[in-house]
Structures are given as C-alpha cells and as structure tokens.
Design a protein around this motif. Structure first.
Motif, short mmCIF file in Angstrom:
data_model
loop_
_atom_site.label_atom_id
_atom_site.label_comp_id
_atom_site.label_asym_id
_atom_site.label_seq_id
_atom_site.Cartn_x
_atom_site.Cartn_y
_atom_site.Cartn_z
N ASP A 67 -8.84 6.05 0.72
CA ASP A 67 -7.65 6.04 -0.13
C ASP A 67 -6.53 5.23 0.53
OD1 ASP A 67 -8.86 7.55 -2.11
OD2 ASP A 67 -8.11 9.46 -1.31
N ARG A 70 -7.40 1.54 0.11
CA ARG A 70 -7.14 1.14 -1.28
C ARG A 70 -5.64 0.97 -1.52
NH1 ARG A 70 -11.71 4.81 -3.70
NH2 ARG A 70 -13.27 3.22 -4.10
N ALA A 71 -4.84 1.88 -0.98
CA ALA A 71 -3.38 1.79 -1.15
C ALA A 71 -2.83 0.52 -0.50
CB ALA A 71 -2.70 3.03 -0.56
N HIS A 74 -3.79 -2.43 -2.69
CA HIS A 74 -2.96 -2.40 -3.89
C HIS A 74 -1.55 -2.90 -3.59
CE1 HIS A 74 -1.50 -1.18 -7.80
NE2 HIS A 74 -0.53 -0.49 -7.22
N ALA A 75 -1.02 -2.56 -2.43
CA ALA A 75 0.32 -3.02 -2.04
C ALA A 75 0.37 -4.54 -1.96
CB ALA A 75 0.72 -2.39 -0.71
#
Length: 135
Positions: A67, A70-71, A74-75
């Motif tokens: 997670d 993924r964060a 995404h950033a």
C-alpha cells in the motif's frame, strides 16, 4: 489554420523519460520497474503511468508495504497532473515538476536515469514505454 494543425500533428519533438523503480530493500539494491515519467518541453507535457506487479515485488521482499508503494507511485502521477493534488508542486510548470520527480533519491520509489527520444504524440509515448519497459 488547418494546414498548421496537420503539420504540428506530424511533427516530432524531443522528449525525455525516466523509469520509476521500486527498491523494497535499499540495502540490497534490487529493483523492479513500476512506472515511467515522460516530459516533452515543446508541448509543455509531463505525465506518469504506473503498473505495480505485486508478485514480482513480493519476490524481492515478502514483507514489503504494498500500500505504501502504491501510494508513492500514485503521488508521482498526481505531481505530473499538477493542480491541487500536486501539493507544493501545484504551481510549477511541467519541466520543473519533471526535474523534481527525476532527481536522485534514496527512497523505496526511485527514478532511473533520464533518456531521450523523438515523438509526435507524447501521450501515446507514455503508454508505449509503460508496455515496453514495465508490463
């Protein structure tokens, strides 16, 4: 005006790109490619696309924070899009956002070296590079 539009559509511009690599255990230096960032100055274009192969990532580190990775990916996409989601980079132009994203860092998500090419369609180039180098 129409002739100028057609001419621009077939004109190729220089673009730069860098892979986004995930390094789950910095001390080991093992990486997987998880995205690409593309910048085309002539078109004020910057974009990132990501694809995380969780199976490959867990092969390098079974306890990786998926997670969190993924964060972080995404950033990067948010910074490329600009606007409010880009945080402090919101007001920066495309080139400045790209340079910030490809600056060397010692984090779990790291940019690779910057490469160049020519393209008539930077958006299509992002997808082509993602398919060629990441998926």
């Amino acid at each position: 005006m129409r002739a100028r539009t057609v001419e621009r559509a077939t004109e190729r511009d220089v673009f730069e790109y860098a892979l986004l690599r995930v390094v789950p255990r910095i001390e080991r230096g093992e990486t997987i490619n998880a995205g690409v960032v593309v910048y085309c100055r002539a078109r004020s274009f910057v974009a990132a696309r990501t694809h995380l192969d969780v199976g490959r990532l867990r092969a390098l580190d079974p306890e990786v924070d998926v997670d969190g990775v993924r964060a972080a990916l995404h950033a990067v996409e948010c910074v490329c899009r600009g606007g409010e989601a880009a945080g402090q980079a919101a007001a920066d132009d495309a080139g400045r956002r790209f340079r910030w994203l490809v600056a060397p860092r010692s984090t779990v998500v790291q940019p690779g070296p910057v490469h160049t090419g020519l393209t008539a369609d930077p958006e299509a180039e992002v997808e082509r590079l993602l398919d060629l180098l990441v998926r």
